[in-house]
Design a protein around this motif. Structure first.
Motif, short mmCIF file in Angstrom:
data_model
loop_
_atom_site.label_atom_id
_atom_site.label_comp_id
_atom_site.label_asym_id
_atom_site.label_seq_id
_atom_site.Cartn_x
_atom_site.Cartn_y
_atom_site.Cartn_z
N LEU A 69 -7.88 15.64 0.34
CA LEU A 69 -6.46 15.87 -0.32
C LEU A 69 -6.44 15.19 -1.75
O LEU A 69 -6.92 15.27 -2.91
CB LEU A 69 -5.41 16.59 -0.34
CG LEU A 69 -5.40 17.90 1.02
CD1 LEU A 69 -3.83 18.04 1.29
CD2 LEU A 69 -6.64 18.76 0.10
N GLY A 70 -6.57 14.05 -1.45
CA GLY A 70 -6.47 12.75 -3.02
C GLY A 70 -4.95 11.95 -2.56
O GLY A 70 -4.29 12.75 -1.48
N ARG A 71 -4.45 11.43 -2.97
CA ARG A 71 -3.62 10.52 -2.95
C ARG A 71 -2.29 11.36 -3.72
O ARG A 71 -0.86 11.42 -2.50
CB ARG A 71 -3.32 8.76 -3.41
CG ARG A 71 -4.27 8.04 -3.41
CD ARG A 71 -5.47 8.17 -2.13
NE ARG A 71 -6.11 6.81 -2.31
CZ ARG A 71 -7.19 6.82 -1.17
NH1 ARG A 71 -7.06 8.23 -0.72
NH2 ARG A 71 -8.12 5.76 -1.17
N PRO A 72 -2.38 11.09 -4.88
CA PRO A 72 -0.96 12.05 -5.40
C PRO A 72 -0.91 13.65 -4.05
O PRO A 72 0.39 13.55 -3.97
CB PRO A 72 -1.64 12.62 -6.65
CG PRO A 72 -2.40 12.25 -7.33
CD PRO A 72 -3.51 11.74 -5.67
N ARG A 73 -1.59 14.13 -3.85
CA ARG A 73 -1.44 15.36 -3.50
C ARG A 73 -0.94 15.45 -1.53
O ARG A 73 0.08 15.80 -1.05
CB ARG A 73 -2.75 16.67 -2.67
CG ARG A 73 -3.13 17.36 -4.43
CD ARG A 73 -4.43 17.85 -4.21
NE ARG A 73 -4.42 18.63 -5.75
CZ ARG A 73 -5.78 19.04 -5.21
NH1 ARG A 73 -6.47 19.20 -3.83
NH2 ARG A 73 -5.92 19.97 -6.67
N ALA A 74 -1.05 14.07 -1.37
CA ALA A 74 -0.33 13.86 0.22
C ALA A 74 0.92 13.07 -0.23
O ALA A 74 1.17 13.82 0.69
CB ALA A 74 -1.96 12.11 0.71
N VAL B 176 1.81 3.09 -1.39
CA VAL B 176 1.19 1.85 -1.95
C VAL B 176 -0.75 1.48 -1.77
O VAL B 176 -0.84 0.72 -2.99
CB VAL B 176 1.83 0.79 -1.20
CG1 VAL B 176 1.34 -0.71 -1.42
CG2 VAL B 176 2.90 0.77 -1.30
N VAL B 177 -1.05 1.91 -1.76
CA VAL B 177 -2.27 2.60 -1.44
C VAL B 177 -2.84 3.66 -2.68
O VAL B 177 -3.66 2.74 -3.55
CB VAL B 177 -3.23 3.21 -0.61
CG1 VAL B 177 -4.51 3.30 -0.56
CG2 VAL B 177 -3.02 2.90 0.98
N TYR B 178 -2.47 3.74 -2.72
CA TYR B 178 -2.68 4.17 -4.70
C TYR B 178 -2.33 3.29 -6.15
O TYR B 178 -3.02 3.55 -6.61
CB TYR B 178 -1.44 5.62 -5.27
CG TYR B 178 -1.76 5.93 -5.98
CD1 TYR B 178 -2.31 6.94 -6.41
CD2 TYR B 178 -0.62 5.75 -7.35
CE1 TYR B 178 -2.65 7.75 -7.65
CE2 TYR B 178 -0.83 6.64 -8.46
CZ TYR B 178 -2.26 7.39 -8.48
OH TYR B 178 -2.39 8.05 -10.07
N ILE B 179 -1.19 2.78 -5.51
CA ILE B 179 -0.20 1.47 -6.42
C ILE B 179 -2.13 0.43 -6.81
O ILE B 179 -2.23 0.24 -7.81
CB ILE B 179 0.36 0.89 -6.09
CG1 ILE B 179 1.86 2.03 -6.62
CG2 ILE B 179 0.84 -0.18 -6.82
CD1 ILE B 179 3.14 1.55 -5.87
N CYS B 180 -2.57 0.05 -5.35
CA CYS B 180 -3.46 -0.94 -5.60
C CYS B 180 -4.19 -0.46 -5.96
O CYS B 180 -5.15 -1.12 -6.32
CB CYS B 180 -3.87 -1.08 -3.85
SG CYS B 180 -2.35 -2.44 -3.17
N GLU B 181 -5.12 0.87 -5.91
CA GLU B 181 -6.79 2.00 -6.51
C GLU B 181 -5.78 2.26 -8.12
O GLU B 181 -7.08 1.50 -8.81
CB GLU B 181 -6.66 3.46 -6.27
CG GLU B 181 -6.65 3.04 -4.49
CD GLU B 181 -6.98 3.39 -3.97
OE1 GLU B 181 -8.05 3.22 -2.38
OE2 GLU B 181 -6.96 4.71 -4.22
N VAL B 182 -4.75 1.62 -8.96
CA VAL B 182 -4.72 2.11 -10.41
C VAL B 182 -4.05 0.81 -10.94
O VAL B 182 -4.56 0.82 -12.06
CB VAL B 182 -3.87 2.89 -10.38
CG1 VAL B 182 -4.50 4.49 -9.79
CG2 VAL B 182 -2.81 2.50 -10.23
N ALA B 183 -3.33 0.12 -10.25
CA ALA B 183 -2.98 -1.19 -10.63
C ALA B 183 -3.79 -2.39 -10.94
O ALA B 183 -4.63 -2.59 -10.07
CB ALA B 183 -1.90 -2.09 -10.61
#
Length: 513
Positions: free
Chosen positions: A82-87, A130-137
């Motif tokens: 579903l993607g990071r934000p939805r999860a 934090v996976v999301y943070i790693c992928e956008v920062a």
């Protein structure tokens, strides 16, 4: 710095990372309220009666195993599909439902079910944020941004303690229901914010061939083109970044380098059997065992026993009212929050080995001092200096943990692994952390009930054993390249192996002589 630059709107990736960090705040609040709530008189009257120490421990710890299971088996798959934000949104919504069930509980079974539901949601969203943070920062800001959830967790811990301090005197069941109602509201707000304000991860979109949408996401996040390439290159090279999916504890020290979600790492052609062989190869096995040992003993230091049951500890130390115990618990949370700030900022300035050994020795001394005071019957309610020494020692232990083991051990557990096995090895190591966390939360009330000093000696002994193992088997890794870490670890292994063989030969000669 000019005022105009300070007033400029922060880039989108920074706002997204701050939104994600609020997930740590939720976890901290739950940790801060569960201990005080379970010793409130009205909670006992409405829910559990007069629970045994075992039941008390089960109520507190029942959130941990569901969180571990949902994190390990479902968080990555949900984020992949579903993607990071939805999860993140789904996980925090389930967490909110669990907190609402706890607030509405009329008996202990309903309350435990609420904690189980809460744990499922916690594992889902903590396994992704934090996976999301790693992928956008951008790499140059990633270290600071990935520490934000940890800092927010300690802020949540403080908020939870003082929420209970403020609600404890309400003359109804609202005294313990209010903290959970607020937690449910916070989690619901976080769920909506994640769903509405977080752009999809460009990395996730790229892996699915949605290049145009990925470019739009990068633009919305405000990440420069040069940084986009660095982010994608580093993630593709399996430079594993912090992710608390498999390492959560009550101090918020969750930000460690561990397994990226399946969607965030490249597909490997190796079979599971060959991956397992790599994991237990002769040059990888000692590192895995050391990481598992360190991550397990981190919780057996007793930190979560101190934080989950702070009001109980302070009451046992002689504080003569529930209000005083809650206030002392809140002060401990302030101390932890304050200590976490420099610990986070200076984490890379301190050597991993020295920090672990020196911090461990300090923690050992405080635990043995606490145990000795109780064993000597020097702690009395309302009189004597013993109770004040206990209070100061508990605070000192929490500070020592926050500035040493809270960050250093978890980073080290990932740093020493070979790049090819780092994700899997670190995940296994953090499984030990989950299990020991559950055991500490479960048995601490029983230990305190059976013996006022036994728990302290047990935790102090575990910490001392860890220091001795680190002294003999832990090479320094701070500031070293992966090749340097490989060489240092191999050298330490050879020296340790040689020393053990020499020790065995000496013992054999003495036995035969």
């Amino acid at each position: 710095m000019k005022l105009s630059s300070l007033l400029q709107k922060p880039p989108g990736y920074m706002i997204a990372c701050m939104v994600c960090s609020f997930g740590g705040f939720l976890f901290g609040i739950d940790t801060g309220i569960i201990g005080p709530v379970t010793v409130m008189g009205d909670f006992k009257n409405h829910v559990v009666g007069n629970p045994s120490p075992t039941i008390h421990g089960l109520i507190v710890s029942s959130i941990l195993i569901p969180a571990a299971i949902s994190s390990s088996f479902f968080a990555g798959r949900l984020a992949d599909a579903l993607g990071r934000p939805r999860a993140i949104a789904i996980g925090s919504f389930i967490f909110s439902l669990g907190a609402a069930l706890e607030a509405a509980s009329v008996h202990v079974a309903m309350f435990v079910v609420g904690r189980v539901v809460e744990g499922i949601g916690e594992g889902l969203y903590l396994g992704t944020l934090v996976v999301y943070i790693c992928e956008v920062a951008p790499p140059r800001h990633r270290g600071a941004l990935t520490t934000a959830p940890q800092l927010l967790t300690t802020l949540g811990l403080m908020t939870g303690f003082f929420t209970c301090y403020g609600s404890a005197n309400i003359p109804s069941s609202f005294s313990w229901r209010l903290p959970f109602l607020l937690l449910a509201a916070y989690a619901l707000v976080f769920s909506v914010a994640a769903l509405l304000w977080l752009p999809a991860s460009p990395r996730w979109l790229t892996l699915r061939g949605r290049e145009n949408e990925a470019v739009e996401a990068w633009e919305k996040l405000g990440v420069p083109a040069a940084d986009r390439e660095k982010i994608l290159d580093q993630l593709s090279a399996q430079v594993v970044e912090p992710n608390p999916a498999t390492a959560v504890d009550a101090t918020g020290s969750t930000l460690t380098m561990t397994e990226m979600a399946p969607a965030s790492r490249p597909v490997q052609s190796k079979t599971k059997k060959s991956q397992l062989r790599d994991l237990f190869a002769s040059d990888a096995r000692p590192r895995l065992l050391l990481a598992v040992f360190l991550m397990t003993m981190q919780q057996l230091s007793g930190i979560d026993g101190v934080l989950y049951y702070a009001p109980l500890l302070f009451q046992q130390a002689g504080l003569d009212s529930q209000e005083s115990a809650f206030l002392a618990s809140g002060v401990s949370a302030i101390v932890i929050f304050a200590a976490t700030i420099p610990a986070t900022l200076w984490a890379d300035r301190w050597g991993r080995r020295a920090n672990t050994i020196v911090g461990g020795l300090g923690m050992t001394c405080t635990m043995f001092l606490l145990g000795s005071l109780y064993a000597a019957d020097a702690v009395h309610a309302g009189r004597g200096a013993g109770r004040w020494v206990v209070l100061v020692s508990i605070y000192a232990f929490a500070v020592l943990y926050c500035i040493s083991w809270a960050v250093g051990i978890k980073v080290y557990a990932a740093e020493i692994q070979r790049p090819a096995t780092r994700a899997r090895a670190t995940s296994i190591a953090h499984s030990g952390n989950w299990l020991s966390n559950f055991l500490v939360a479960l048995v601490t009330p029983t230990l305190l009930a059976e013996s006022s000093y036994g728990a302290y000696f047990l935790f102090g002994g575990c910490t001392l054993a860890t220091v001795l193992v680190c002294w003999g088997f832990m090479p320094e890794t701070r500031g070293r390249s992966l090749d340097d870490i490989d060489r240092a670890f191999q050298e330490k292994s050879r020296v340790s192996s040689s020393g053990l063989k020499q020790f065995a030969r000496t013992i054999s000669r003495r036995l035969l002589s």
